[in-house]
Design a protein around this motif. Sequence first.
Motif, PDB file in Angstrom:
ATOM      1  N   ALA A 202     -14.938  -5.893  53.950  1.00 57.99           N
ATOM      2  CA  ALA A 202     -13.912  -5.835  54.991  1.00 57.99           C
ATOM      3  C   ALA A 202     -13.990  -7.022  55.945  1.00 57.99           C
ATOM      4  N   ALA A 214      -7.339  -0.268  50.519  1.00 57.94           N
ATOM      5  CA  ALA A 214      -8.716  -0.137  50.977  1.00 57.94           C
ATOM      6  C   ALA A 214      -9.358   1.043  50.287  1.00 57.94           C
ATOM      7  N   GLY A 218     -13.457   2.483  53.695  1.00 56.18           N
ATOM      8  CA  GLY A 218     -12.938   1.387  54.498  1.00 56.18           C
ATOM      9  C   GLY A 218     -13.798   0.142  54.441  1.00 56.18           C
ATOM     10  N   LEU A 221     -12.038  -3.758  50.836  1.00 54.91           N
ATOM     11  CA  LEU A 221     -10.600  -4.005  50.860  1.00 54.91           C
ATOM     12  C   LEU A 221     -10.212  -4.704  49.567  1.00 54.91           C
TER      13      LEU A 221
END
Length: 795
Positions: A202, A214, A218, A221
């Motif tokens: 990320a 995503a 999280g 990505l």
Amino acid sequence: MDLEARSLDALDWPVVLSHLSRHARTVRGRAAALHPRLAADRAEVQRIYAMVAEVQALAELEEPVPVGAVTDVAGPLRRAGHSLALERVELRDIGGCLGALDRLRRWLDAHGEAAPELHALAAPIQVDAELVDALTESFDPDGNLSEVRYPQLAELRERARALREGIQQLLRDLVSGDRLSEALQDRFVTERGGRYVIPVRASYARSVGIVHAASQSGETLFVEPAEVVERTNRLKEVELSIEREERRILVMLTAMVARREGPLLAALDAAEAVDLVVARAGLGQELRGSIPEVGRGGVIALHDARHPVLQLRGIEVVANDLALNADARGLVLSGPNTGGKTVALKTLGLAALMVRSGIPVPAAPGSRVDVFSPILADVGDMQSVEGDLSTFSGHVAVLKAMLAAAGPTALVLLDEIGVGTDPAQGAALARAVLEALVDRGVRLGVTTHYAELKALGAGDPRFSLAAVQYADGRPTYRVEAGLAGESHAFAIARRLDLPEAILTRAREVMEQGTRELTDLMEGLQAARGEADARARELAELRRELEADRRKLAEREAALEARRKQLKEEVARRFREQLKSREDEVKALISALQENPDMRLAGRALGELRAVQSEVDAAIAGAQEPLPPPPLSLSVGDAVIVRKLGKVGEVVRDLGRDRYEVRVGRLPMQVKLDELAPARGTGRIAAPLPTPAPAPASAPSPAPPPAREGPLAGLRTEGNTCDLRGQRVEAAIDLVDAFLARLLASPLRVGFVLHGHGTGALKQAVRLSLPTHPLVRRWRPCNPDEGGDAYTILEV
């Protein structure tokens, strides 16, 4: 009340239609078979039956109608007709269906002479060759639009493939290199939203490219690297061009289909009609049915008729003769419950329905069923709580509707009319209804226990009587014409173990006249049943004797044909062998021209030619038997010498039934019984007599008397047939083959080794030899020849 629909259910017509549907080969045909339109008149019925007969005849020639590949594409055709673009699968299905229709059309054209009515039925099947080619060539084997037929589409697809491969290769290089190693969460290429992406941490995503998705945590990505964004945009543009080109092609093909919507739907309807004819023929075959005569006089004359629903359920059905005609319009069926009255009644109705549907009826050839409309039946209980009708009220409502609907062409079937109320009033009402129906010309079948209705059948010429037979304490399910049947209530109750005291009391409370009449009718019916049973037994015996006679004649003919075939085959092989050996001897003579030992070669050639003459006589003997010996002969008569199979001339009477006969240049003395008159016979030889077989109880048959000197020979491996370890049938086949080989060889004496064992094999072999066409004589072997384990024989 839908009287006709209720009548169809009462007759179990839906059961027949479900079996008809199973014989259809297409989806449309199976659906149509469940709701066929009943033919309106005799001409239509005859036309349908003509087509059914054509299909049956073609099936016997192993030429089934190729209708099964026709699929139901009526829905897509109608959508095309409404200018709705069809999908690839729908267009492919239409193309396949059109190909099947085209094959069916060609097959019917080829068989038009054998099936003219079926060919005429299929006249609407006209397939546009241009449309078939367009639809067939437009798709590749995987169902995609063909790049061969559409080169512009092929060019666009090639550009897309090149762009896609370039993008994937660039991404593979990025994930495998070092430049993005710190940013990558993993090293693979995937797709999100139609764009190629790689998994990036990320914190690095914005420096790599455009984020498209995503992970759930999280932390990862999915990023489209900046290096491939422009290339992917070009790929998307090409894919949109491909989509537009494919849509253009599908719309074009849909328009071609839409222009032919009407003819194509008509072709599907015609194929459905052809399939229905095929289904009718198939059901007729399953029922072992026949196509009846169809007239105009309101006649039913069924011979050996069987209830089709019972037969389709695999039940052995008793066949019966049933009749209705202009003179006896009404048939009154009586007899015990569970005796078959209702089955006979339904058989009449189902036969009439099957004729109007063009289905062969389960009855013997020569039956007749005319066209009836409407076909009405009241069978079963009409009690209805919801309609506030009792059983009697329900039946009265049906009778009212029938009286309003029935006319001269109607067939009306009534089961137990007038029940459910006071018997006297019910019988009177039933009689009035029956008289009203026949007054209108209706053909009528009715079952009853009422004596008043039985009397109607006996006293009114418009009605005929029939009874279901009851014999030996139980029903036989046979319908006897001209009789009124008893209900046999006491006998049935006794068979069902009702206490005897109850039965005795019941007889006591019956009126004396009624009791005496019941006893008399039961006695008469029992006597009639016994006489019918004896008649059937005699008829069955006659059929069995006739069948045995036919089988015996066929077996004798087959044996005679086999005998001739064996003799001709053996003689042919022997002649070929002799020709080969004669050529060898001729070569030997040619080679020995300078050698003084010519007598040996000449004698060998003479012997071979003598054997050749014997073979000629054997061949002639296979042609036809000789006439018996003449009573006397005169000098100059032409005769056949049986042993030689040659024609000669009588030159002198030597007395005591002996004659001098010249055959060619050779004179010989011959007994009268060894001669046959030669007029109209040609070169033939008498069949060899064989001894009669011994009784089956004997351990083995006695050998025939010796003739032409003692039967003897030297046993070798080559002239011995070893049967040890064989079953009887296989052993007899081996003996046949051994005798054929033996006849084709210079040796004529052979040995059969059957051993002792249980004696069954030895007995079977020796029982077969006296009647075998190739065996001249045989006997058990002597101890010095191997003993009783061997049989010696001469061919």
